[in-house]
Design an enzyme around this catalytic site. Structure first.
Site: not given
Ligand code: NCD
Ligand code: ZN
Ligand code: ZN
Length: 340
Positions: A15, A17-19, A43, A99, A136, A174, A219, A247, A251, A263
């Site tokens: 899990h 987030h690589l953006r 996302n 997801k 989530h 998570h 979160l 996770d 940001h 978050a």
């Protein structure tokens, strides 16, 4: 004397987030350095809902991460997801999971699912073809206290979902509560969970330690100490139902240090060091390999990685800033270092 090195089969991150764009190019190498594969969350803005978007995103990740790293893609479910498209993406090897973001539950979830009943046909098809649903797990009902949203989600949504789709493979992502640890432990083999380093290392006091600490905010939000201990006990127990999912959720610094801060905790640079710290403190270093490198692929039905990574016992100073981002453990000293 305790051993000075720990060698384990090459791990994966289930899990992350690589953006995209500039941020992707900054953060992807940190995940690729530690992990052979990672399940990449969809996302983005706009979210990754189509086969075409997922393929193109995968290509951008491969370019940013460099050789030796395999991104495993996911499809973002909306009220309008089409079961045929979801199944085709799996069959074509474009994505391996879908997801579920309850609409409004977290970062970039505005296009998520507003009512679980809207994706009944999708879930039924996924159950039939053996496709994993990543969840989530928080309700978005504003009446529900933010610290209770995971436990209420289990009662209201997840319990009924596992009754209605008993063969559906579900990863509760998570996890942060006693309720989640117990639910997953007590469920059948089709239900598993990922665990982040932060939810094993900090409780909610960290968010308020001497002032408001935006870099400890993610979160689901960290809970009371008793919950941290339960999540940690589950992860280090040796149960095959719990596996590594950082996770890591970068940001920009200004977006975290803001009047309405985002978050997400950027933990990719020292993720394995962080997990090793937890497993060692709990006398479970011999279980780190299963958690990091075996339980995940077994659940997803993928081969184990070849090759190994070695952690060495050494003092590592975590910088206050990496690529302009504030990492998890910023300014702390860790006692393990990933070699190479
Ligand atoms: C994640 C993000 O920033 O994309 N944030 C977070 O706090 N975990 C979204 C998520 O995983 O819920
Ligand atoms: Zn989430
Ligand atoms: Zn996430």
């Amino acid at each position: 004397m305790a051993s000075q090195t720990l060698t384990i089969r090459k791990p994966d991150d289930w899990h992350v987030h690589l953006r995209d764009g500039e941020m992707l190019r900054k953060v992807a190498p940190y995940t690729a350095r530690q992990f052979a594969r990672a399940i990449v969350m969809p996302n983005l803005v706009p979210p990754v809902t189509s086969i075409e978007a997922a393929s193109a995103y995968r290509q951008r990740i491969v370019e940013a991460a460099g050789p030796g790293f395999t991104p495993l893609m996911t499809c973002y479910l909306t009220d309008h997801s089409d079961p045929d498209e979801i199944a085709r993406g799996l069959a074509e090897g474009v994505w391996i999971a879908a997801k579920l973001y309850p609409a409004g539950a977290t970062t970039n979830s505005a296009s998520g699912v507003t009512d679980i009943r809207n994706i009944g046909a999708v879930l039924s098809r996924m159950e039939r073809i053996g496709m994993v649903l990543c969840v989530h797990g928080e309700v978005t009902d504003p009446e529900i206290d933010v610290f209770d949203r995971e436990a209420v989600f289990i009662d209201r949504i997840l319990q009924p979902l596992t009754r209605d789709f008993p063969a559906l493979k579900v990863v509760l992502e998570h996890i942060t509560t006693i309720e989640a640890a117990q639910f997953v432990s007590g469920a059948g083999p089709t239900i598993a969970a990922t665990v982040t380093p932060q939810h094993m290392l900090i409780n909610r006091n960290a968010i308020f330690a001497g002032g408001l600490r935006p870099h400890a905010y993610c979160l689901p939000v960290a809970k009371r100490e008793q919950h941290r201990l339960a999540v940690r006990a589950a992860a280090t127990s040796g149960s095959p139902k719990f596996f590594l999912g950082t996770d890591s959720a970068p940001h920009a610094r200004h977006a975290k240090e803001s009047g309405c801060g985002c978050a997400g905790i950027f933990n990719a640079p020292f993720a394995l060091e962080s997990y090793a710290t937890v497993f060692e403190e709990d006398g479970a270093l011999d279980r780190l390999e299963a958690f990091a490198s075996i339980n995940g692929p077994r659940f997803y039905g993928l081969p184990l990685n070849d090759g190994t990574v070695t952690l060495e016992r050494a003092e590592v100073q975590v910088p206050g800033e990496i690529e302009g981002l504030v990492p998890f453990h910023a300014g702390e000293t860790l006692h393990w270092r990933l070699a190479g």
